[in-house]
Structures are given as C-alpha cells and as structure tokens.
Write a protein that holds these residues in place. Structure first.
Motif, PDB file in Angstrom:
ATOM      1  N   CYS A  87      53.180  -4.760   9.473  1.00  7.05           N
ATOM      2  CA  CYS A  87      52.151  -5.418   8.482  1.00  7.05           C
ATOM      3  C   CYS A  87      51.232  -5.831   8.919  1.00  7.05           C
ATOM      4  CB  CYS A  87      53.515  -6.183   7.435  1.00  7.05           C
ATOM      5  SG  CYS A  87      54.571  -6.406   6.213  1.00  7.05           S
ATOM      6  N   ALA A  88      51.454  -6.469  10.471  1.00  8.08           N
ATOM      7  CA  ALA A  88      50.438  -6.859  11.350  1.00  8.08           C
ATOM      8  C   ALA A  88      49.624  -5.523  11.871  1.00  8.08           C
ATOM      9  CB  ALA A  88      50.747  -7.363  12.717  1.00  8.08           C
ATOM     10  N   VAL A  89      50.295  -4.115  12.002  1.00  9.68           N
ATOM     11  CA  VAL A  89      49.688  -2.719  12.211  1.00  9.68           C
ATOM     12  C   VAL A  89      48.475  -2.338  11.375  1.00  9.68           C
ATOM     13  CG1 VAL A  89      50.402  -0.787  13.248  1.00  9.68           C
ATOM     14  CG2 VAL A  89      50.812  -2.365  14.465  1.00  9.68           C
ATOM     15  N   MET A  90      49.193  -2.409  10.233  1.00 10.97           N
ATOM     16  CA  MET A  90      48.208  -2.260   8.586  1.00 10.97           C
ATOM     17  C   MET A  90      47.263  -2.944   7.671  1.00 10.97           C
ATOM     18  SD  MET A  90      52.037  -0.130   6.958  1.00 10.97           S
ATOM     19  CE  MET A  90      50.955   0.412   5.330  1.00 10.97           C
ATOM     20  N   GLY A  91      47.896  -4.227   8.500  1.00  5.58           N
ATOM     21  CA  GLY A  91      47.736  -5.959   7.299  1.00  5.58           C
ATOM     22  C   GLY A  91      46.405  -6.090   8.518  1.00  5.58           C
ATOM     23  N   TYR A  92      46.103  -6.343   9.846  1.00  6.75           N
ATOM     24  CA  TYR A  92      45.307  -6.237  10.367  1.00  6.75           C
ATOM     25  C   TYR A  92      43.556  -5.565  10.140  1.00  6.75           C
ATOM     26  CZ  TYR A  92      42.444  -9.420  14.151  1.00  6.75           C
ATOM     27  OH  TYR A  92      41.953 -10.053  14.846  1.00  6.75           O
ATOM     28  N   PRO A  93      43.953  -4.437  10.139  1.00  6.85           N
ATOM     29  CA  PRO A  93      42.430  -3.622  10.000  1.00  6.85           C
ATOM     30  C   PRO A  93      42.595  -3.467   8.697  1.00  6.85           C
ATOM     31  CG  PRO A  93      44.806  -2.735  10.661  1.00  6.85           C
ATOM     32  CD  PRO A  93      44.709  -3.955  10.798  1.00  6.85           C
ATOM     33  N   LEU A 153      53.480  -7.072   2.404  1.00 11.15           N
ATOM     34  CA  LEU A 153      51.856  -6.300   3.359  1.00 11.15           C
ATOM     35  C   LEU A 153      51.083  -7.511   2.901  1.00 11.15           C
ATOM     36  CD1 LEU A 153      50.358  -4.868   5.085  1.00 11.15           C
ATOM     37  CD2 LEU A 153      50.521  -3.098   3.378  1.00 11.15           C
ATOM     38  N   PRO A 154      50.898  -7.717   1.230  1.00 11.87           N
ATOM     39  CA  PRO A 154      50.099  -8.653   1.217  1.00 11.87           C
ATOM     40  C   PRO A 154      50.028  -9.577   1.122  1.00 11.87           C
ATOM     41  CG  PRO A 154      50.890  -7.420  -1.049  1.00 11.87           C
ATOM     42  CD  PRO A 154      51.791  -6.711   0.068  1.00 11.87           C
ATOM     43  N   PHE A 155      50.933  -9.928   1.298  1.00  4.16           N
ATOM     44  CA  PHE A 155      51.555 -11.795   2.126  1.00  4.16           C
ATOM     45  C   PHE A 155      51.008 -11.779   3.112  1.00  4.16           C
ATOM     46  CE2 PHE A 155      55.563 -11.849  -1.199  1.00  4.16           C
ATOM     47  CZ  PHE A 155      54.524 -12.786  -1.936  1.00  4.16           C
ATOM     48  N   LEU A 158      46.310 -11.242   2.966  1.00  2.00           N
ATOM     49  CA  LEU A 158      45.671 -11.810   2.310  1.00  2.00           C
ATOM     50  C   LEU A 158      45.019 -13.590   2.850  1.00  2.00           C
ATOM     51  CD1 LEU A 158      47.143 -12.427  -1.122  1.00  2.00           C
ATOM     52  CD2 LEU A 158      44.954 -11.407  -0.816  1.00  2.00           C
ATOM     53  N   PRO A 159      45.700 -13.960   4.037  1.00  2.00           N
ATOM     54  CA  PRO A 159      45.946 -14.889   4.927  1.00  2.00           C
ATOM     55  C   PRO A 159      44.969 -14.851   5.848  1.00  2.00           C
ATOM     56  CG  PRO A 159      48.000 -14.673   5.060  1.00  2.00           C
ATOM     57  CD  PRO A 159      47.436 -13.510   3.902  1.00  2.00           C
ATOM     58  N   VAL A 160      45.056 -12.826   6.351  1.00  3.75           N
ATOM     59  CA  VAL A 160      43.961 -12.851   7.544  1.00  3.75           C
ATOM     60  C   VAL A 160      42.898 -12.198   6.602  1.00  3.75           C
ATOM     61  CG1 VAL A 160      43.712 -10.695   8.751  1.00  3.75           C
ATOM     62  CG2 VAL A 160      46.223 -11.246   8.648  1.00  3.75           C
ATOM     63  N   TYR A 161      43.000 -11.975   5.936  1.00  2.00           N
ATOM     64  CA  TYR A 161      41.429 -11.723   4.640  1.00  2.00           C
ATOM     65  C   TYR A 161      40.636 -13.043   4.933  1.00  2.00           C
ATOM     66  CZ  TYR A 161      38.475 -11.396   1.275  1.00  2.00           C
ATOM     67  OH  TYR A 161      37.201 -11.470   0.025  1.00  2.00           O
TER      68      TYR A 161
END
Length: 275
Positions: A87-93, A153-155, A158-161
């Motif tokens: 999730c970090a690898v996909m969600g951060y970028p 993944l959405p969880f 959203l906080p990273v965004y």
C-alpha cells in the motif's frame, strides 16, 4: 466544588463515553477470558488461566506445547506488514499524483478513490473471487494478500494526500538551489513533511489488517486463517467465548505495543499530531 463542576462539564462527557464504550467492555472481556466454557456453549466458573495458556500454545489437556496459535499470529503479522508495504509503494506516489493535479481533476480522482466505499465490502470481496477464480488463485495466500491491499489502499492514500497538500515546496526549491540532486532534495525537503501522513496511513492499514477475517475467510480459506478468523470462530461457530476473549486481548495488546513503540520513538507530541 467549582473545580468538580468544571471537570464534569468539560472532561466528564468524554470520560463517560470512554468508560461506557471502552473501559467497561474491555473489563467484561477480561473477566470472560478468565472464566470457563461450560456445556451448551455457556460461560461460568471456575476462574482459570487455561485460556491464556492456550493462547500461547500450551494444551492443558495433553500437557504439551502446540504452537498453532503462534503460527497463525505470525502469519497475521507478516501478511498485514506486507500489505502495508505494498500500500505504501502504490499509495505514496498516487497521493502525490492526485495532489499535483488541478482542482477539477483532483476532485475526480478523489471521487474514484472513495467510490468503492459506496458498495458493501462483502460484495466487493465476492467480486474478487470472480476476478481471481480464472487464474486459479482462490483460495490462496496470494488472493488474501491482493484482497487486503485492495481493501486498505484508500485508507493509506487519504492521510498521505492530506500531508502532501500541506507541503511547503519552497524547501524543495531551496535544496535544489543548494546543489542537491533530485532524490536528495526530495528526501531532505519534502519527505519529512509527509512523514505524519505516511505513518498515519501505515497505522490505518496495518492495525485493521491484523484483525481482518472476511478477506482471509473468503479468499484464503482454512489454509490461510488469520488471528481475526480464529477470534471470529471462537465467538461464532465454536462458542468458546472465554478463549475468544483471551485471543482478542492478545490482538489488542499487540496493537497497543505498536502504538507505545511509536510514542517512544516519535514522542508524545508527534502522536498527538498524528491523531
């Protein structure tokens, strides 16, 4: 007397809320974990530590160590950690990509991110069964892993965004002006500003993934049972509430240890900012 009234008027409602929905239920569950399962799936005396012995793998009936629970717990930890990592690898970028768009496109991407929440989670898991069945991946650990990444993944995003939106890009420009290469400039000027959102996303992913039982039950089957499946089975099919309560306390203790470790490393103030 005035101090007591101020306390009841300010902290009083919060204390009552925590007592009614956290402290008292936890106390009841702790009491259940020390009781005995009787006939017809009832709970009664005598008081015993046998349920806690079973949690850590000791079978009092055969007087031997059976580490099945520890294997399930280890499987839960590494699968939750691996899901959080992907999730970090996909969600951060992805969070950066969404935050750098214009307002109209950003709103559309956020809408697409949260649209799955408009459908019942159970239905979405059944949809994954149909998707993965042609590849002969159901039931399997891989299917469970993919289902958990899809669910959380959405969880993570959203906080990273939310953190990326607050980034001061002047720090990145300053690092570049001082001659730092792009990767070094990003790590020095941008990454620390997004760290609270990154940690929040990791916690919002790892903690519920540890207790997840729907995904592993439908996509993984009995071979990939997690600690959540074990707890759900004790309160449901097996009807062994004392043992289920002890397992629940074990899971809750692991979560609290993780939060305590983060508090020690980052400090109490950072935890308050995170919350």
């Amino acid at each position: 007397m005035l101090t007591l009234r101020r306390f009841l008027g300010t902290l009083g409602p919060g204390v009552l809320w925590l007592a009614a929905f956290l402290i008292i239920p936890a106390g009841i569950m702790l009491a259940y974990s020390l009781l005995t399962r009787t006939d017809l799936a009832q709970v009664g005396g005598p008081w015993t530590l046998e349920n806690w012995q079973r949690v850590f793998g000791y079978d009092a009936l055969f007087q031997e160590w059976v580490p099945d629970n520890l294997r399930v717990l280890w499987r839960s930890v590494w699968l939750a950690a691996l899901s959080t990592l992907l999730c970090a690898v996909m969600g951060y970028p992805l969070a950066f990509y969404i935050a750098r768009q214009d307002e109209r496109r950003r709103s559309l991407l956020l809408l697409l991110l949260i649209i799955p929440f408009w459908t019942n989670f159970l239905i979405r898991v059944y949809a994954w069964i149909l998707i993965l069945r042609p590849f002969d991946l159901v039931p399997s650990v891989t299917a469970t892993f993919l289902g958990m990444v899809y669910a959380f993944l959405p969880f993570f995003v959203l906080p990273v965004y939310a953190s990326v939106e607050k980034v001061d890009w002047r720090l990145l420009e300053a690092a570049q002006d001082l001659g730092a290469p792009p990767a070094r400039a990003f790590l020095a000027g941008v990454f620390p500003q997004t760290l609270p959102g990154l940690i929040a996303g990791a916690l919002l992913t790892f903690i519920p993934a540890m207790g997840m039982f729907v995904v592993s039950d439908l996509l993984g089957g009995a071979r990939t049972a997690l600690i959540g499946n074990l707890i759900q089975n004790q309160f449901g099919q097996a009807g062994d509430w004392p043992y289920g309560s002890a397992l629940s306390f074990l899971l809750m203790g692991l979560v609290l240890l993780g939060l305590l470790a983060y508090t020690r490393l980052a400090g109490r103030r950072r935890l308050e900012d995170l919350l």
